[in-house]
Scaffold this motif. Structure first.
Motif, short mmCIF file in Angstrom:
data_model
loop_
_atom_site.label_atom_id
_atom_site.label_comp_id
_atom_site.label_asym_id
_atom_site.label_seq_id
_atom_site.Cartn_x
_atom_site.Cartn_y
_atom_site.Cartn_z
N MET A 217 0.96 -1.05 0.14
CA MET A 217 0.38 0.10 0.43
C MET A 217 0.61 1.08 0.32
SD MET A 217 -2.53 -1.18 -0.17
CE MET A 217 -3.72 0.46 -0.12
N ALA A 218 2.16 1.16 0.65
CA ALA A 218 2.62 2.14 0.26
C ALA A 218 3.47 2.18 -1.10
CB ALA A 218 3.92 2.32 1.87
N PHE A 219 3.59 1.49 -1.74
CA PHE A 219 4.29 1.68 -2.84
C PHE A 219 2.94 2.38 -3.75
CE2 PHE A 219 7.43 -2.71 -2.86
CZ PHE A 219 8.12 -1.58 -2.53
N ILE A 220 2.22 1.92 -3.65
CA ILE A 220 0.99 2.74 -4.37
C ILE A 220 1.07 3.99 -3.68
CG2 ILE A 220 -1.77 2.86 -4.68
CD1 ILE A 220 -1.99 -0.83 -4.14
N GLY A 221 0.73 4.54 -2.81
CA GLY A 221 0.56 5.80 -2.10
C GLY A 221 1.79 6.65 -3.28
N ALA A 222 3.03 6.27 -2.95
CA ALA A 222 4.40 6.44 -3.09
C ALA A 222 3.61 7.78 -4.82
CB ALA A 222 5.70 5.54 -3.48
N TYR A 223 3.23 6.02 -5.65
CA TYR A 223 3.00 6.02 -6.94
C TYR A 223 2.55 7.30 -7.64
CZ TYR A 223 1.75 5.14 -11.83
OH TYR A 223 1.30 4.81 -13.15
N PHE A 224 1.16 7.13 -6.81
CA PHE A 224 -0.05 8.22 -6.76
C PHE A 224 -0.05 9.92 -6.62
CE2 PHE A 224 -2.70 4.51 -7.34
CZ PHE A 224 -3.09 4.53 -8.59
#
Length: 257
Positions: A217-224
């Motif tokens: 979820m942190a990866f997804i947050g960083a991407y967006f």
């Protein structure tokens, strides 16, 4: 519900780091502390923090300012080791005292009080306008690295001080973000090498699913965060986070958490 809470905090905490230069560790550590001892919560947060920063390196790393990284990152690594070792020593200190409320016992420990005080201090960076605007001369970058590394190793809260010092390094927005990410990786590697013993001792008790959930979820947050959230103000969010940190700090210092 536990996984949902961790996922939401990791997602939004990671996205916010693109604005403030800090946020994921500040938000995620208190959530992990609901399920693990405070020292383990800090260690697990460090793992997610490092993996997320490595992912952000693939997005922004090429724009980092090498000179600033060296001046700030060198002292940060050394003092991150020191802070992490002190954390280990504090966790071995016997509880200062204990008390009961409604037949439930609570223990007040040195490490909990220490982390609670640090959380209150760093929450002020979100609540007091003058602290939000703090700018420090670039000649003090090595001092900033030492302070950021030390508190990063001790409590995981490195970003607020790092931002306060780097904001005067005359970097453009992209270089500021990338430089902060590289330095954060240095500090994370240093402190995780010290925390590793406690993590390995958990063995099968470690909730790997929760750790993986937070990381993804942190990866997804960083991407967006990198793609869509750069223009959104975080002033209101910083105030909310600051207030919640103070509440958590009092509960932690009192031994309730």
């Amino acid at each position: 519900m536990d996984y949902v809470l961790v996922a939401i905090v990791a997602l939004f905490g990671s996205g916010l780091t693109f604005f403030s230069g800090f946020g994921l560790g500040t938000l995620l550590m208190p959530v992990f502390a609901l399920f693990f001892p405070i020292d383990i919560a800090i260690a697990l947060t460090a793992i997610v923090h490092l993996l997320n920063n490595l992912f952000k390196l693939t997005l922004t790393g090429k724009k980092a300012n090498v000179k600033t990284v060296l001046r700030f990152g060198g002292p940060a690594i050394i003092f991150a080791f020191l802070g992490a070792h002190i954390l280990g020593a504090l966790t071995e200190v016997a509880p200062l005292f204990s008390y009961k409320i409604a037949n439930t016992s609570y223990q007040v420990t040195a490490v909990k009080i220490c982390i609670a005080l640090l959380l209150i201090f760093f929450s002020l960076f979100d609540l007091i306008p003058k602290l939000k605007r703090i700018e420090i001369n670039t000649k003090y970058l090595p001092v900033g690295g030492a302070l950021s590394g030390f508190f990063g190793g001790l409590s995981g809260h490195q970003g607020a001080l790092r931002t306060a010092f780097l904001i005067r390094a005359k970097l453009n927005k992209e270089a500021f973000i990338a430089t902060g990410v590289v330095i954060a990786c240095f500090i994370d590697v240093a402190r995780i090498s010290v925390y590793a013993k406690d993590i390995f001792q958990l063995g099968g008790k470690l909730n790997y699913r929760m750790l993986i959930t937070a990381t993804v979820m942190a990866f997804i947050g960083a991407y967006f965060g990198n793609k869509f959230l750069k223009k959104i103000t975080i002033n209101t969010i910083q105030i909310v986070v600051g207030i919640l940190l103070i509440i958590f700090s009092f509960l932690l210092g009192a031994g309730i958490l």
